[in-house]
Motif scaffolding. Sequence first.
Motif, mmCIF file in Angstrom:
data_model
loop_
_atom_site.group_PDB
_atom_site.id
_atom_site.type_symbol
_atom_site.label_atom_id
_atom_site.label_comp_id
_atom_site.label_asym_id
_atom_site.label_seq_id
_atom_site.Cartn_x
_atom_site.Cartn_y
_atom_site.Cartn_z
ATOM 1 N N ARG A 154 13.048 34.324 20.451
ATOM 2 C CA ARG A 154 13.941 33.463 19.665
ATOM 3 C C ARG A 154 15.404 33.682 20.019
ATOM 4 N NH1 ARG A 154 10.365 35.033 15.520
ATOM 5 N NH2 ARG A 154 11.891 36.524 14.735
ATOM 6 N N ALA A 155 15.765 34.912 20.384
ATOM 7 C CA ALA A 155 17.152 35.229 20.728
ATOM 8 C C ALA A 155 17.470 34.909 22.187
ATOM 9 C CB ALA A 155 17.422 36.705 20.450
ATOM 10 N N GLY A 156 16.465 34.472 22.958
ATOM 11 C CA GLY A 156 16.672 34.226 24.381
ATOM 12 C C GLY A 156 17.038 35.503 25.116
ATOM 13 N N ALA A 157 16.481 36.614 24.648
ATOM 14 C CA ALA A 157 16.853 37.928 25.159
ATOM 15 C C ALA A 157 15.909 38.435 26.236
ATOM 16 C CB ALA A 157 16.859 38.930 23.994
ATOM 17 N N SER A 158 16.443 39.296 27.074
ATOM 18 C CA SER A 158 15.611 40.058 28.000
ATOM 19 C C SER A 158 14.979 41.191 27.205
ATOM 20 C CB SER A 158 16.461 40.638 29.125
ATOM 21 O OG SER A 158 17.067 39.614 29.860
ATOM 22 N N LEU A 159 13.808 41.628 27.642
ATOM 23 C CA LEU A 159 13.084 42.662 26.920
ATOM 24 C C LEU A 159 12.972 43.908 27.776
ATOM 25 C CD1 LEU A 159 11.267 43.348 24.411
ATOM 26 C CD2 LEU A 159 9.348 42.512 25.769
ATOM 27 N N LEU A 160 13.158 45.059 27.153
ATOM 28 C CA LEU A 160 12.958 46.342 27.815
ATOM 29 C C LEU A 160 12.152 47.223 26.879
ATOM 30 C CD1 LEU A 160 13.421 48.325 30.114
ATOM 31 C CD2 LEU A 160 15.631 48.900 29.082
#
Length: 194
Positions: A154-160
Amino acid sequence: LSGGSAPSEEVLALVQLARAKGTAVQSGLGALSTVPEASYPSIITGCPYEKVEHAKRVVVVGIDPHTQYPLILRRLLRAKANGARVLFAGWLEPRGLADETVLLTPSWHDGLSRLSEMLEGDEQGEEGDTVVIAELTPFTDGTMLAEVLNLAKRAGASLLLLKPFANLTGMLQLMSPEEISQQQSFSDIITSIE
């Protein structure tokens, strides 16, 4: 069964042995069996650590970088020095690291909902400039992992997703999506043994 602390050669041998026996190596990561297969690539490798330093917004969920992941702590401090805003959602205060904190007690559901609302109302966040950092261990709750994945999407974020053993990532890279989806929690494995 391998918790991911085995050396690379042993991990490869275990994967090959399991395949020869018609099964999958179990890593105790039962949470993986509860998330969509489409999320496996970002779960397994995630974004490069360097991306954390250049993010405008970093969201840390459920980990204490001070005690668990000092290399990520260094990246977070560099990100802050570069002007990033750090949002933290965890069970304890993050010792001055975060610009905003959401405690996940008494309910992580409520905490992640508050965090999601903060991200939606945050003008700093734009597509691709946010990194969500969480953890994947044998103790990771599958429902919480799914919610973190949804939050990142939803945040358009990359994930780590950080893992306690480096070879756990290597083992998951060797496995097929079908083998990953067969992962069981340690408690399920012990129940099967009993």
